[in-house]
Structure formats: C-alpha cells, structure tokens
Design an enzyme around this catalytic site. Structure first.
Site, PDB file in Angstrom:
ATOM      1  N   GLY A 131      15.247   9.338 -14.950  1.00  0.00           N
ATOM      2  CA  GLY A 131      14.812   8.047 -14.414  1.00  0.00           C
ATOM      3  C   GLY A 131      15.467   7.765 -13.077  1.00  0.00           C
ATOM      4  O   GLY A 131      15.862   8.683 -12.348  1.00  0.00           O
ATOM      5  N   SER A 132      15.593   6.505 -12.752  1.00  0.00           N
ATOM      6  CA  SER A 132      16.141   6.113 -11.450  1.00  0.00           C
ATOM      7  C   SER A 132      17.650   6.306 -11.402  1.00  0.00           C
ATOM      8  O   SER A 132      18.333   6.295 -12.435  1.00  0.00           O
ATOM      9  CB  SER A 132      15.806   4.650 -11.152  1.00  0.00           C
ATOM     10  OG  SER A 132      16.550   3.791 -12.003  1.00  0.00           O
ATOM     11  N   GLU A 182      18.834  13.346 -14.820  1.00  0.00           N
ATOM     12  CA  GLU A 182      17.881  13.838 -13.810  1.00  0.00           C
ATOM     13  C   GLU A 182      17.311  12.596 -13.153  1.00  0.00           C
ATOM     14  O   GLU A 182      16.505  11.880 -13.731  1.00  0.00           O
ATOM     15  CB  GLU A 182      16.790  14.685 -14.486  1.00  0.00           C
ATOM     16  CG  GLU A 182      16.004  15.546 -13.502  1.00  0.00           C
ATOM     17  CD  GLU A 182      14.755  14.860 -12.992  1.00  0.00           C
ATOM     18  OE1 GLU A 182      14.853  14.226 -11.918  1.00  0.00           O
ATOM     19  OE2 GLU A 182      13.715  14.948 -13.643  1.00  0.00           O
ATOM     20  N   LEU A 183      17.745  12.344 -11.903  1.00  0.00           N
ATOM     21  CA  LEU A 183      17.519  11.050 -11.272  1.00  0.00           C
ATOM     22  C   LEU A 183      16.621  11.161 -10.034  1.00  0.00           C
ATOM     23  O   LEU A 183      15.788  12.043  -9.950  1.00  0.00           O
ATOM     24  CB  LEU A 183      18.877  10.419 -10.938  1.00  0.00           C
ATOM     25  CG  LEU A 183      19.852  10.336 -12.121  1.00  0.00           C
ATOM     26  CD1 LEU A 183      21.200   9.789 -11.673  1.00  0.00           C
ATOM     27  CD2 LEU A 183      19.267   9.507 -13.251  1.00  0.00           C
ATOM     28  N   CYS A 224       9.856  12.494  -8.835  1.00  0.00           N
ATOM     29  CA  CYS A 224      11.266  12.446  -8.451  1.00  0.00           C
ATOM     30  C   CYS A 224      11.612  13.448  -7.358  1.00  0.00           C
ATOM     31  O   CYS A 224      12.493  13.203  -6.538  1.00  0.00           O
ATOM     32  CB  CYS A 224      12.151  12.668  -9.667  1.00  0.00           C
ATOM     33  SG  CYS A 224      11.831  14.220 -10.534  1.00  0.00           S
ATOM     34  N   GLN A 240       5.674  -1.595  -8.920  1.00  0.00           N
ATOM     35  CA  GLN A 240       5.746  -0.431  -8.056  1.00  0.00           C
ATOM     36  C   GLN A 240       4.755  -0.555  -6.903  1.00  0.00           C
ATOM     37  O   GLN A 240       5.042  -0.169  -5.765  1.00  0.00           O
ATOM     38  CB  GLN A 240       5.466   0.846  -8.858  1.00  0.00           C
ATOM     39  CG  GLN A 240       5.599   2.136  -8.072  1.00  0.00           C
ATOM     40  CD  GLN A 240       6.991   2.339  -7.501  1.00  0.00           C
ATOM     41  OE1 GLN A 240       7.964   1.825  -8.030  1.00  0.00           O
ATOM     42  NE2 GLN A 240       7.085   3.066  -6.410  1.00  0.00           N
ATOM     43  N   PHE A 241       3.591  -1.090  -7.177  1.00  0.00           N
ATOM     44  CA  PHE A 241       2.565  -1.326  -6.161  1.00  0.00           C
ATOM     45  C   PHE A 241       3.112  -2.201  -5.035  1.00  0.00           C
ATOM     46  O   PHE A 241       2.988  -1.876  -3.843  1.00  0.00           O
ATOM     47  CB  PHE A 241       1.353  -1.980  -6.835  1.00  0.00           C
ATOM     48  CG  PHE A 241       0.266  -2.425  -5.908  1.00  0.00           C
ATOM     49  CD1 PHE A 241      -0.614  -1.516  -5.337  1.00  0.00           C
ATOM     50  CD2 PHE A 241       0.099  -3.780  -5.633  1.00  0.00           C
ATOM     51  CE1 PHE A 241      -1.631  -1.941  -4.507  1.00  0.00           C
ATOM     52  CE2 PHE A 241      -0.915  -4.211  -4.792  1.00  0.00           C
ATOM     53  CZ  PHE A 241      -1.784  -3.289  -4.229  1.00  0.00           C
ATOM     54  N   GLU A 242       3.742  -3.311  -5.395  1.00  0.00           N
ATOM     55  CA  GLU A 242       4.289  -4.224  -4.384  1.00  0.00           C
ATOM     56  C   GLU A 242       5.470  -3.604  -3.643  1.00  0.00           C
ATOM     57  O   GLU A 242       5.661  -3.841  -2.444  1.00  0.00           O
ATOM     58  CB  GLU A 242       4.716  -5.538  -5.050  1.00  0.00           C
ATOM     59  CG  GLU A 242       3.571  -6.361  -5.609  1.00  0.00           C
ATOM     60  CD  GLU A 242       2.599  -6.839  -4.535  1.00  0.00           C
ATOM     61  OE1 GLU A 242       2.983  -6.881  -3.345  1.00  0.00           O
ATOM     62  OE2 GLU A 242       1.452  -7.177  -4.896  1.00  0.00           O
ATOM     63  N   GLU A 265      14.077   6.046  -1.734  1.00  0.00           N
ATOM     64  CA  GLU A 265      13.022   6.660  -2.530  1.00  0.00           C
ATOM     65  C   GLU A 265      11.900   5.632  -2.725  1.00  0.00           C
ATOM     66  O   GLU A 265      12.054   4.664  -3.469  1.00  0.00           O
ATOM     67  CB  GLU A 265      13.563   7.111  -3.886  1.00  0.00           C
ATOM     68  CG  GLU A 265      12.536   7.847  -4.714  1.00  0.00           C
ATOM     69  CD  GLU A 265      13.069   8.299  -6.065  1.00  0.00           C
ATOM     70  OE1 GLU A 265      12.677   9.385  -6.522  1.00  0.00           O
ATOM     71  OE2 GLU A 265      13.883   7.568  -6.653  1.00  0.00           O
ATOM     72  N   PHE A 314       8.708   6.306  -3.851  1.00  0.00           N
ATOM     73  CA  PHE A 314       7.977   6.617  -5.082  1.00  0.00           C
ATOM     74  C   PHE A 314       6.515   6.192  -4.953  1.00  0.00           C
ATOM     75  O   PHE A 314       5.940   5.564  -5.842  1.00  0.00           O
ATOM     76  CB  PHE A 314       8.636   5.934  -6.284  1.00  0.00           C
ATOM     77  CG  PHE A 314       8.710   6.823  -7.506  1.00  0.00           C
ATOM     78  CD1 PHE A 314       9.415   8.016  -7.470  1.00  0.00           C
ATOM     79  CD2 PHE A 314       8.091   6.462  -8.694  1.00  0.00           C
ATOM     80  CE1 PHE A 314       9.496   8.835  -8.599  1.00  0.00           C
ATOM     81  CE2 PHE A 314       8.160   7.269  -9.828  1.00  0.00           C
ATOM     82  CZ  PHE A 314       8.867   8.459  -9.777  1.00  0.00           C
TER      83      PHE A 314
END
Length: 266
Positions: free
Chosen positions: A10-11, A33-34, A67, A114-116, A164, A166
């Site tokens: 994740g983040s 795993e970031l 990622c 995430q869109f914004e 990041e 994303f």
C-alpha cells in the site's frame, strides 16, 4: 500479539503506521511493498518509436494506478523533441472509457478521492510552470475518468516530479549526460523500480548498477515472474516478494547446540 508476521502492500504513509504498530505490540516481522516515483530513462541511442510506446505503457497502465509506474520520464536532449511529439500523439490516441467495452485502454480511477487528487496535481503542474501538452482535465461528465495527460518542461523540484500521483499523468524531463540523470533519478525518497531504454550494453550496465531501485528493467517494463524478487529501496519498502528471497521473510534461524560424549574426532 498472536500475529508473528505482517506483509503489507500500500502507500508509504500507511506502511509507516503498520511498522509503528508492530513495534508497539510484539515486534513482529514486517515486510512492506510501498509507493514509488520510478524513473524511465530514454537514452540518446534509443529507438524513439519503441521508447515512446514502452514509456506510455510504463506510466498509463492501470490508469496510472501502479506502485512501480514509470512516472518520471527522463529523455536525452538529442531525442527529446521527437519523443515529446510522439508521446503527445500516443496519449491523444489512448482509448478511454468503459473498461468492459472492447478496445478500451483506460477506465476510471478507483474512487472520487483519487480522482480529485489527480486533478489537484494537474493544477499544481500548470501552476509550477510545466507545459501541459495534452489532457489535463476530467473526461466527460460522468464517472471518474481523467484525460491522459502529458507535461513537458518539468523540473525535478516540481511536486508532479516528486510526489506519487497514482494517475494518468506523464511528466517528461530532459537530460544531457549520464551522470546527471543518475543523480537526478536517485534524488527521491522512493526506490521501487526504474526503466532504462538503450541499445548500448555499457550504458545499461552503468545504469543498473547506479540506480537505487529494487528492480531495473532494461528495454522492457512491468515484466514479472514468480522467481524474480520484487521490492524497494528507501521509503518504497522493506523486504522482497517472490523468489527464494521472499521465503526468508517467513523463516527464523535457530541454532541448536548439543553436548557430545566422546566425539569421534577426539
């Protein structure tokens, strides 16, 4: 307290919390795993058409929600202008829409947050002086679709080149010397992956040794196998997944010493 091991993907921000909670409980083993801000380096000897297509895939795969996305595209100044025009054209051709329909290359972002966030970074890119070549807005009025976006004239200190995102936002930076791009590519808190596009074996060897990343792909990207270890340097994580290296994360070393009476060699 009964959990002996945590594997988290994740983040980086959430990974820090997982690691902190592990320390506060029973010091359980943690592998992480970031995030990443992976460089994709296009050298002066590159086949530009192939490099454009691979760099496009490296960034836009899965709507940019990957990622290890090649989200910093470094292009040698000798091929920069040609690469930029072709990268822009490729982004304009990208088919965006309902992922259940045949022929679509890009669907919506995962959710409204995430869109914004992506649209916010696009605004920051324009405000910081990067050149918006194409895209830069939502697509349509329904759903979390973002236009495939390409920025040129990006500088390393801009947030779109550091954070990041994303999302489907390609940042294209110019370089003119190998040692310079190595330094710039490594100047990040992340170190998950990197891509190198060159036909020169010496150049490839130099970059694979110099780049501080857990995976370096040469003339390919997002190529995985169950036997290839995957994980990051720095704030991209701890430990490795896949391959025999991953097994070590789930094992403990135990020393057993037994006294022998009248050993044969004495």
């Amino acid at each position: 307290m009964d959990v002996d091991k945590i594997a988290f993907t994740g983040s980086t921000e959430t990974g820090k919390i997982v690691l902190e909670l592990s320390a506060k409980s029973n010091l359980k083993s943690v592998t992480l795993e970031l995030g990443g801000k992976s460089p994709f380096i296009v050298c002066e000897d590159a086949d530009v058409d192939k490099a454009v297509e691979l760099a496009h895939f490296a960034l836009f795969f899965n709507q940019g929600q990957c990622c290890c996305a090649g989200s910093r595209t470094y292009v040698h100044e000798k091929v920069y202008d040609e690469f930029l025009e072709k990268a822009k054209a490729r982004a304009l051709k990208r088919a965006v829409g309902d992922p259940f329909k045949s022929g679509m290359e890009q669907g919506p972002q995962i959710d409204s947050e995430q869109f914004e966030k992506i649209l916010k970074y696009i605004r920051l890119g324009k405000e910081s002086g990067a050149t918006l070549e194409t895209g830069g807005d939502r697509l349509g009025t329904k759903g979390y679709y973002v236009q495939p976006t390409v920025f040129s004239n990006v500088k390393d200190d801009m947030l779109i080149a550091k954070d990041e995102i994303f999302g489907p936002v390609q940042t294209i930076l110019k370089f003119n010397e190998l040692n310079d791009v190595i330094k710039r590519a490594n100047n990040t808190r992340y170190g998950l992956a990197a891509g190198v596009f060159t036909s020169n074996l010496d150049t490839a060897n130099t970059l694979t040794r110099a780049l501080r990343a857990g995976t370096v792909w040469i003339n390919c990207f997002d190529t995985f196998d169950a036997t290839i270890p995957f994980g990051g340097y720095k704030m991209s994580g701890i430990g490795r997944e896949k391959g025999e290296y991953s097994l070590k994360n789930y094992l403990q070393v135990k020393a057993v010493v037994t006294a022998l009476k009248n050993p044969a060699w004495l």
